[in-house]
Scaffold this motif. Structure first.
Motif, PDB file in Angstrom:
ATOM      1  N   CYS A  49       0.810  -1.229   0.000  1.00  0.00           N
ATOM      2  CA  CYS A  49       0.000   0.000   0.000  1.00  0.00           C
ATOM      3  C   CYS A  49       0.835   1.266   0.000  1.00  0.00           C
ATOM      4  CB  CYS A  49      -0.943   0.012   1.198  1.00  0.00           C
ATOM      5  SG  CYS A  49      -0.116   0.152   2.813  1.00  0.00           S
ATOM      6  N   GLY A  50       2.145   1.173   0.300  1.00  0.00           N
ATOM      7  CA  GLY A  50       2.968   2.365   0.323  1.00  0.00           C
ATOM      8  C   GLY A  50       2.451   3.388   1.322  1.00  0.00           C
ATOM      9  N   PRO A  51       2.483   4.676   0.960  1.00  0.00           N
ATOM     10  CA  PRO A  51       2.045   5.726   1.880  1.00  0.00           C
ATOM     11  C   PRO A  51       0.537   5.949   1.885  1.00  0.00           C
ATOM     12  CG  PRO A  51       2.882   6.729  -0.111  1.00  0.00           C
ATOM     13  CD  PRO A  51       3.086   5.244  -0.270  1.00  0.00           C
ATOM     14  N   GLY A  52      -0.216   5.003   1.356  1.00  0.00           N
ATOM     15  CA  GLY A  52      -1.674   5.066   1.466  1.00  0.00           C
ATOM     16  C   GLY A  52      -2.390   5.830   0.385  1.00  0.00           C
ATOM     17  N   LEU A  53      -1.800   5.923  -0.808  1.00  0.00           N
ATOM     18  CA  LEU A  53      -2.425   6.709  -1.871  1.00  0.00           C
ATOM     19  C   LEU A  53      -3.829   6.219  -2.199  1.00  0.00           C
ATOM     20  CD1 LEU A  53       0.398   7.437  -4.480  1.00  0.00           C
ATOM     21  CD2 LEU A  53      -0.153   8.601  -2.342  1.00  0.00           C
ATOM     22  N   HIS A  54      -4.050   4.906  -2.153  1.00  0.00           N
ATOM     23  CA  HIS A  54      -5.384   4.360  -2.415  1.00  0.00           C
ATOM     24  C   HIS A  54      -6.140   4.047  -1.133  1.00  0.00           C
ATOM     25  CE1 HIS A  54      -3.226   3.683  -6.219  1.00  0.00           C
ATOM     26  NE2 HIS A  54      -4.400   3.902  -6.772  1.00  0.00           N
ATOM     27  N   VAL A  55      -5.402   3.799  -0.065  1.00  0.00           N
ATOM     28  CA  VAL A  55      -6.049   3.521   1.223  1.00  0.00           C
ATOM     29  C   VAL A  55      -6.971   4.665   1.619  1.00  0.00           C
ATOM     30  CG1 VAL A  55      -5.630   3.276   3.706  1.00  0.00           C
ATOM     31  CG2 VAL A  55      -4.240   1.982   2.068  1.00  0.00           C
ATOM     32  N   VAL A  56      -6.476   5.882   1.521  1.00  0.00           N
ATOM     33  CA  VAL A  56      -7.246   7.048   1.988  1.00  0.00           C
ATOM     34  C   VAL A  56      -8.530   7.248   1.184  1.00  0.00           C
ATOM     35  CG1 VAL A  56      -7.232   9.570   2.185  1.00  0.00           C
ATOM     36  CG2 VAL A  56      -5.306   8.228   3.069  1.00  0.00           C
ATOM     37  N   PRO A  57      -8.490   7.342  -0.154  1.00  0.00           N
ATOM     38  CA  PRO A  57      -9.755   7.566  -0.876  1.00  0.00           C
ATOM     39  C   PRO A  57     -10.724   6.399  -0.761  1.00  0.00           C
ATOM     40  CG  PRO A  57      -7.933   7.247  -2.424  1.00  0.00           C
ATOM     41  CD  PRO A  57      -7.333   7.413  -1.075  1.00  0.00           C
ATOM     42  N   LEU A  58     -10.223   5.169  -0.664  1.00  0.00           N
ATOM     43  CA  LEU A  58     -11.127   4.035  -0.472  1.00  0.00           C
ATOM     44  C   LEU A  58     -11.809   4.115   0.880  1.00  0.00           C
ATOM     45  CD1 LEU A  58      -8.894   1.210  -1.989  1.00  0.00           C
ATOM     46  CD2 LEU A  58     -11.161   1.864  -2.827  1.00  0.00           C
ATOM     47  N   ALA A  59     -11.065   4.481   1.914  1.00  0.00           N
ATOM     48  CA  ALA A  59     -11.656   4.629   3.242  1.00  0.00           C
ATOM     49  C   ALA A  59     -12.667   5.773   3.264  1.00  0.00           C
ATOM     50  CB  ALA A  59     -10.558   4.855   4.275  1.00  0.00           C
ATOM     51  N   ARG A  60     -12.382   6.835   2.519  1.00  0.00           N
ATOM     52  CA  ARG A  60     -13.329   7.961   2.449  1.00  0.00           C
ATOM     53  C   ARG A  60     -14.671   7.534   1.865  1.00  0.00           C
ATOM     54  NH1 ARG A  60      -9.101  12.477   0.267  1.00  0.00           N
ATOM     55  NH2 ARG A  60      -8.744  13.597   2.235  1.00  0.00           N
TER      56      ARG A  60
END
Length: 246
Positions: A49-60
């Motif tokens: 996931c690295g620094p969360g580039l996709h984690v954040v928008p998916l969680a949003r």
């Protein structure tokens, strides 16, 4: 130490790998791509996931996101990104060759050529099998890489990319009869020069489709971009999606 285990590489070249432009692109893809649409409560695993580039928008969007990465520095950045965005995600330090959470997810994603890190092709197959085991029945795996067919149109041309305070020079070399790709990076900032090499396994659409099927996936599809376009001579990426039927 293998290149992907080197935190100095991830930190030193973060401005190239995880630029503000790429962060905005990730958010746009999650908002618009038919391949990344999630409903609230969808359980998503982001491998590497690295620094969360996709984690954040998916969680949003209401997904229950787990991010897995081997780099402590990148996970720290992902935690900060989640805090700043006011979202929650589970972040786990693990090797994706080892990480399995049986039946825990509805969607597993591997973005930005985070698949193919390992010299031994059996290790790459193992990653797919772990993803298969971690999916609930009906769940899907989505892998985004640069396919051989796409690379063939431009690989070998040196590139220069301006970053904050400097420039990165990149050169790609095909190795072992189109089996692997080495990318050599030179970051120049004033009087400071930093170098790194990344070597990844290469796949054609047919090869990656076969690997998905060997891992147990059915209904395997190949796309040429995140708009779900066909994988043809106009393709910009190789995106492969497979389903765990049972």
């Amino acid at each position: 130490m293998h290149w992907y285990e080197d935190d100095d590489l991830w930190v030193g070249f973060a401005s190239v790998m995880f630029s503000a432009r790429r962060e905005a692109e990730a958010a746009e893809l999650v908002a618009t791509s038919p391949l990344l649409q999630v409903a609230a409560g969808t359980r998503v695993l982001d491998l590497a996931c690295g620094p969360g580039l996709h984690v954040v928008p998916l969680a949003r969007r209401g997904a229950e996101v787990t991010g897995v990465d081997l780099s402590p520095a990148m996970l720290d950045r992902a935690r900060v990104a989640c805090e700043r965005a006011g979202v929650r995600a589970r972040l786990v330090r693990a090797d994706m060759r080892e990480y399995v959470d049986p039946g825990a997810f509805d969607l597993v994603i591997s973005m930005y050529t985070s698949f193919g890190y390992f010299t031994d092709p059996d290790d790459n197959l193992r990653v797919l099998r772990n993803a298969f085991a971690s999916l609930a029945p009906g769940g899907r795996l989505l892998v985004d890489v640069l396919g051989k067919e796409v690379l063939a149109s431009w690989v070998g041309r040196p590139q220069a990319v301006d970053v904050e305070g400097g420039t990165v020079f990149m050169r790609d070399t095909i190795l072992d009869d189109w089996t692997r790709l080495r990318t050599d990076w030179t970051l120049v900032r004033g009087d400071t020069v930093r170098r790194a090499s990344i070597v990844s396994y290469l796949y054609s659409a047919a090869e990656l489709r076969a690997l998905f099927e060997a891992a147990g996936f059915s209904d395997v599809e190949c796309f040429g971009d995140f708009d779900a376009a066909a994988y043809d001579n106009h393709a910009r990426r190789l995106i492969v999606r497979g389903t765990r039927a049972s």
